[in-house]
Design an enzyme around this catalytic site. Structure first.
Site, mmCIF file in Angstrom:
data_model
loop_
_atom_site.group_PDB
_atom_site.id
_atom_site.type_symbol
_atom_site.label_atom_id
_atom_site.label_comp_id
_atom_site.label_asym_id
_atom_site.label_seq_id
_atom_site.Cartn_x
_atom_site.Cartn_y
_atom_site.Cartn_z
ATOM 1 N N GLY A 165 0.650 -5.036 0.549
ATOM 2 C CA GLY A 165 -0.516 -5.217 -0.162
ATOM 3 C C GLY A 165 -0.117 -5.841 -1.355
ATOM 4 N N GLU B 74 4.570 -5.014 7.103
ATOM 5 C CA GLU B 74 3.613 -4.010 7.736
ATOM 6 C C GLU B 74 4.281 -3.772 9.056
ATOM 7 O OE1 GLU B 74 2.695 -6.465 5.887
ATOM 8 O OE2 GLU B 74 0.998 -5.765 4.621
ATOM 9 N N ALA C 184 0.735 -1.165 -0.026
ATOM 10 C CA ALA C 184 -0.034 0.009 -0.180
ATOM 11 C C ALA C 184 0.814 1.141 0.033
ATOM 12 C CB ALA C 184 -0.936 -0.072 1.162
ATOM 13 N N GLU D 185 -0.456 -9.445 -0.575
ATOM 14 C CA GLU D 185 -1.667 -9.669 -0.639
ATOM 15 C C GLU D 185 -2.612 -9.761 -1.735
ATOM 16 O OE1 GLU D 185 -1.612 -6.603 2.516
ATOM 17 O OE2 GLU D 185 -2.518 -7.996 3.976
HETATM 18 N N1 CAA Z 1 4.506 3.213 -0.863
HETATM 19 C C1 CAA Z 1 4.895 4.372 -1.242
HETATM 20 N N2 CAA Z 1 6.335 4.378 -1.862
HETATM 21 C C2 CAA Z 1 6.954 3.428 -1.901
HETATM 22 C C3 CAA Z 1 6.652 2.290 -1.499
HETATM 23 C C4 CAA Z 1 5.109 2.111 -0.588
HETATM 24 N N3 CAA Z 1 4.978 1.002 -0.413
HETATM 25 N N4 CAA Z 1 7.713 1.365 -1.637
HETATM 26 C C5 CAA Z 1 8.348 2.117 -2.597
HETATM 27 N N5 CAA Z 1 8.022 3.215 -2.579
HETATM 28 C C6 CAA Z 1 9.009 4.393 -3.330
HETATM 29 C C7 CAA Z 1 10.114 4.935 -2.513
HETATM 30 O O1 CAA Z 1 9.655 5.778 -1.289
HETATM 31 C C8 CAA Z 1 11.036 5.380 -3.558
HETATM 32 O O2 CAA Z 1 10.587 6.624 -3.788
HETATM 33 P P1 CAA Z 1 11.301 8.062 -4.194
HETATM 34 O O3 CAA Z 1 12.185 7.607 -5.064
HETATM 35 O O4 CAA Z 1 10.304 9.009 -4.240
HETATM 36 O O5 CAA Z 1 12.165 8.099 -2.846
HETATM 37 C C9 CAA Z 1 10.784 4.474 -4.843
HETATM 38 O O6 CAA Z 1 9.396 3.928 -4.680
HETATM 39 C C10 CAA Z 1 11.799 3.595 -4.985
HETATM 40 O O7 CAA Z 1 12.033 2.756 -3.584
HETATM 41 P P2 CAA Z 1 13.413 2.447 -2.907
HETATM 42 O O8 CAA Z 1 13.974 3.685 -3.338
HETATM 43 O O9 CAA Z 1 13.151 2.235 -1.390
HETATM 44 O O10 CAA Z 1 13.934 1.342 -3.908
HETATM 45 P P3 CAA Z 1 14.691 0.131 -3.111
HETATM 46 O O11 CAA Z 1 15.321 -0.736 -4.419
HETATM 47 O O12 CAA Z 1 16.026 0.811 -2.320
HETATM 48 O O13 CAA Z 1 14.088 -0.689 -1.910
HETATM 49 C C11 CAA Z 1 11.936 -1.723 -1.219
HETATM 50 C C12 CAA Z 1 12.729 -1.511 -2.358
HETATM 51 C C13 CAA Z 1 12.669 -2.835 -0.121
HETATM 52 C C14 CAA Z 1 10.745 -2.537 -1.740
HETATM 53 C C15 CAA Z 1 11.375 -0.379 -0.579
HETATM 54 O O14 CAA Z 1 11.087 0.458 -1.227
HETATM 55 C C16 CAA Z 1 10.640 -0.951 0.653
HETATM 56 O O15 CAA Z 1 10.952 -1.394 1.696
HETATM 57 N N6 CAA Z 1 9.316 -0.583 0.493
HETATM 58 C C17 CAA Z 1 8.171 -0.265 1.093
HETATM 59 C C18 CAA Z 1 7.849 -1.748 1.450
HETATM 60 C C19 CAA Z 1 6.633 -1.942 2.451
HETATM 61 O O16 CAA Z 1 6.870 -1.689 3.746
HETATM 62 N N7 CAA Z 1 5.595 -2.329 1.800
HETATM 63 C C20 CAA Z 1 4.145 -2.582 2.967
HETATM 64 C C21 CAA Z 1 3.477 -1.162 2.921
HETATM 65 S S1 CAA Z 1 2.150 -1.270 4.092
HETATM 66 C C22 CAA Z 1 0.927 -2.236 3.480
HETATM 67 O O17 CAA Z 1 0.965 -2.780 2.272
HETATM 68 C C23 CAA Z 1 -0.122 -2.249 4.260
HETATM 69 C C24 CAA Z 1 -1.277 -3.381 3.818
HETATM 70 O O18 CAA Z 1 -1.363 -4.352 4.467
HETATM 71 C C25 CAA Z 1 -2.200 -3.264 2.738
#
Ligand code: CAA
Length: 257
Positions: free
Chosen positions: A108, A131, A65, A111
């Protein structure tokens, strides 16, 4: 309709939806949900579509998400707005959906893949429910569907630590049905979808419904449900065609009647 967050194609009887927010690793926001519901509803109503493939980019199926959108929400916002509630409609889609997963399928994203009927993964795929590292828990079915798919021990491990598992671990655990090299991913998913789309539509929809029923009811109720569906298929012309074609040693020509 023009989509802002999706690329939509039709290839013969297969609908293809590519998540397309590359700047955010396909993070799932409200526009994407609205558009995905719209296209799945339209594929459901489209008799020429027999199966759907949902995919992302080589780097990310979807990284969860959209955290930037969620960060400022409070309880009243998410409760009164039934935040994430709309995803149930995606999971309730009647036509078969294959998730073709490459790269990150997190939160998500994992999911969404699990809402699909099965997952074909590339060897680069990484699955996880991170999460907990954000101070929340899965909200689109992760604690429920992941547990049913991989069992309590691995679901607890993944959800409580937030660690990722690679494609090989996901396949061993039963989350993924097949792993293929990255460059074969779409071909493999499209071949599977095309195979399904050529079969008798009623039997395909009933097979999906019957398997999904097994998660909701006791074994005896599930067996009863399956048998009634099985028996009802003898009312279709496609059952006659399928069996006569076998006996006549030719390919069946299903008419979806
Ligand atoms: N939401 C919003 N933006 C996101 C995102 C997310 N879930 N995941 C990645 N992005 C964005 C980053 O902020 C970044 O944007 P900027 O360039 O503007 O900074 C861009 O995508 C590229 O990401 P990274 O620079 O972080 O890329 P990376 O290769 O270094 O890392 C990653 C990749 C490990 C997937 C890392 O992006 C990450 O940990 N993302 C979040 C994963 C996460 O926590 N997901 C769970 C979300 S909560 C949820 O999903 C609730 C539910 O149950 C529905």
């Amino acid at each position: 309709m023009d989509y802002e967050t999706l690329i939509v194609e039709k290839r013969e009887a297969v609908g293809i939806v590519t998540l397309n927010r590359p700047q955010a690793l396909n993070a799932l926001n409200s526009t994407l949900l609205k558009e995905l519901r719209h296209i799945l509803t339209s594929f459901s109503a489209d008799d020429s579509i027999g199966a759907v493939v949902i995919t992302g980019s080589p780097k990310a199926f979807a990284a969860g998400a959209d955290i930037k959108d969620m960060q400022s929400l409070d309880f009243v916002d998410v409760y009164l707005g039934d935040f994430l509630g709309g995803w149930d409609e995606v999971a309730a889609s009647r036509k078969p959906i294959i998730a073709a997963v490459s790269g990150f399928a997190l939160g998500g994203g994992c999911e969404l893949a699990m809402m699909c009927d099965f997952i074909i993964a590339s060897d680069s795929a990484k699955f996880g429910q991170p999460e907990i590292t954000l101070g929340i828990i899965p909200g689109m079915g992760g604690s429920q569907r992941l547990t049913r798919a991989v069992g309590k021990a691995k679901a607890m491990d993944l959800v409580l630590t937030g660690r990722m598992m690679d494609a090989a671990e996901a396949e061993r655990a039963g989350l993924v049905s097949r792993i293929v090299p990255q460059e074969r991913l779409m071909d493999e998913a499209l071949e599977a979808a095309s195979t399904i789309a050529k079969l008798s539509r009623a039997s395909v929809l009933m097979a999906k419904e019957s398997i999904n029923r097994s998660f909701e009811v006791s074994l005896s109720e599930g067996l009863r449900f399956e048998r009634r569906l099985f028996q009802s298929l003898f009312a279709t012309q496609d059952q006659k065609e399928g069996m006569v074609a076998f006996v006549e040693k030719r390919k069946p020509a299903f008419q979806n009647r």
